[in-house]
Design an enzyme around this catalytic site. Structure first.
Site, mmCIF file in Angstrom:
data_model
loop_
_atom_site.group_PDB
_atom_site.id
_atom_site.type_symbol
_atom_site.label_atom_id
_atom_site.label_comp_id
_atom_site.label_asym_id
_atom_site.label_seq_id
_atom_site.Cartn_x
_atom_site.Cartn_y
_atom_site.Cartn_z
ATOM 1 N N HIS A 134 -7.642 -14.778 75.151
ATOM 2 C CA HIS A 134 -7.692 -15.162 77.513
ATOM 3 C C HIS A 134 -6.212 -15.712 77.843
ATOM 4 O O HIS A 134 -5.956 -16.278 76.319
ATOM 5 C CB HIS A 134 -8.966 -15.442 77.532
HETATM 6 P P1 TYD Z 1 -15.277 -18.071 74.877
HETATM 7 O O1 TYD Z 1 -14.252 -18.809 75.265
HETATM 8 O O2 TYD Z 1 -14.308 -16.953 75.112
HETATM 9 O O3 TYD Z 1 -14.702 -17.734 73.227
HETATM 10 P P2 TYD Z 1 -13.315 -17.858 72.607
HETATM 11 O O4 TYD Z 1 -12.731 -18.128 72.752
HETATM 12 O O5 TYD Z 1 -13.982 -18.067 71.686
HETATM 13 O O6 TYD Z 1 -13.721 -15.977 72.223
HETATM 14 O O7 TYD Z 1 -16.642 -17.863 75.051
HETATM 15 C C1 TYD Z 1 -17.826 -17.295 74.293
HETATM 16 C C2 TYD Z 1 -19.025 -17.235 75.361
HETATM 17 O O8 TYD Z 1 -19.496 -18.308 75.137
HETATM 18 C C3 TYD Z 1 -18.058 -16.432 76.701
HETATM 19 O O9 TYD Z 1 -19.795 -16.209 77.073
HETATM 20 C C4 TYD Z 1 -18.727 -18.328 77.566
HETATM 21 C C5 TYD Z 1 -19.701 -18.795 76.669
HETATM 22 N N1 TYD Z 1 -19.305 -20.036 76.676
HETATM 23 C C6 TYD Z 1 -19.485 -21.288 77.456
HETATM 24 O O10 TYD Z 1 -20.769 -20.751 77.030
HETATM 25 N N2 TYD Z 1 -19.055 -22.809 77.633
HETATM 26 C C7 TYD Z 1 -17.895 -22.816 76.812
HETATM 27 O O11 TYD Z 1 -18.033 -23.943 77.117
HETATM 28 C C8 TYD Z 1 -17.323 -21.727 76.025
HETATM 29 C C9 TYD Z 1 -16.181 -22.542 75.541
HETATM 30 C C10 TYD Z 1 -18.306 -20.835 76.058
#
Ligand code: TYD
Length: 155
Positions: free
Chosen positions: A60
């Site tokens: 993303h």
């Molecule tokens: P995501 O940012 O997509 O993780 P990555 O980039 O490491 O794959 O986040 C994964 C899940 O965690 C998503 O459902 C959102 C949640 N999340 C939060 O609730 N708070 C946060 O600060 C972060 C970074 C993620």
């Protein structure tokens, strides 16, 4: 990661930390807002237990968020895509992180079993700041380039 590495993608850069090396009694790494990190830190998260060798995270970009990502143990591959240039980095040095600024598509993979990722952010969590569709990301990059008059082929 070589700290002299040149980053070709926009909205990124290396973030060397201050280090107090005191082996065999440990190393201490410092990230202070306004010094090593350019923004005021509003949120910190870390990722561990990357037991799945095939795991892929990220995929993303953010509209506004500034992040600084560090591999504080082990290693992983960070792929960056600014909508025009792409770059693949091996993060394996806790003393040097990478800026993930706005509009930078990022993907993490190739995690070592002992990998721990630390991320510093300039804002609280906001799902509406995410762009999770790559086609939409490319479209937004083109729209922004068009709006700011950036030429497609400029370096
Ligand atoms: P995501 O940012 O997509 O993780 P990555 O980039 O490491 O794959 O986040 C994964 C899940 O965690 C998503 O459902 C959102 C949640 N999340 C939060 O609730 N708070 C946060 O600060 C972060 C970074 C993620």
């Amino acid at each position: 990661m070589n700290q002299k590495l040149k980053l070709r993608v926009r909205h990124s850069g290396l973030i060397p930390l201050q280090c107090c090396r005191d082996l065999p009694d440990g190393n201490l790494f410092i990230a202070e807002a306004g010094r090593q990190v350019s923004f005021a830190i509003k949120r910190v998260y870390f990722i561990n237990t990357l037991a799945n060798r095939a795991a892929v995270r990220g995929r993303h970009a953010h509209r506004r968020l500034e992040q600084a990502i560090f591999c504080i143990n082990g290693s992983f591959t960070l792929q960056l895509d600014d909508g025009r240039a792409k770059q693949r980095l091996l993060l394996n040095d806790p003393a040097c992180g990478v800026r993930i600024g706005p509009m930078l598509w990022h993907t993490m993979s190739g995690f070592s079993y002992d990998c721990v990722i630390l991320v510093l952010c300039d804002a609280p969590f906001d799902e509406s700041d995410y762009i999770r569709d790559h086609a939409e990301f490319v479209r937004l990059c083109q729209t922004r380039r068009h709006r700011t008059g950036t030429r497609r082929l400029s370096p």
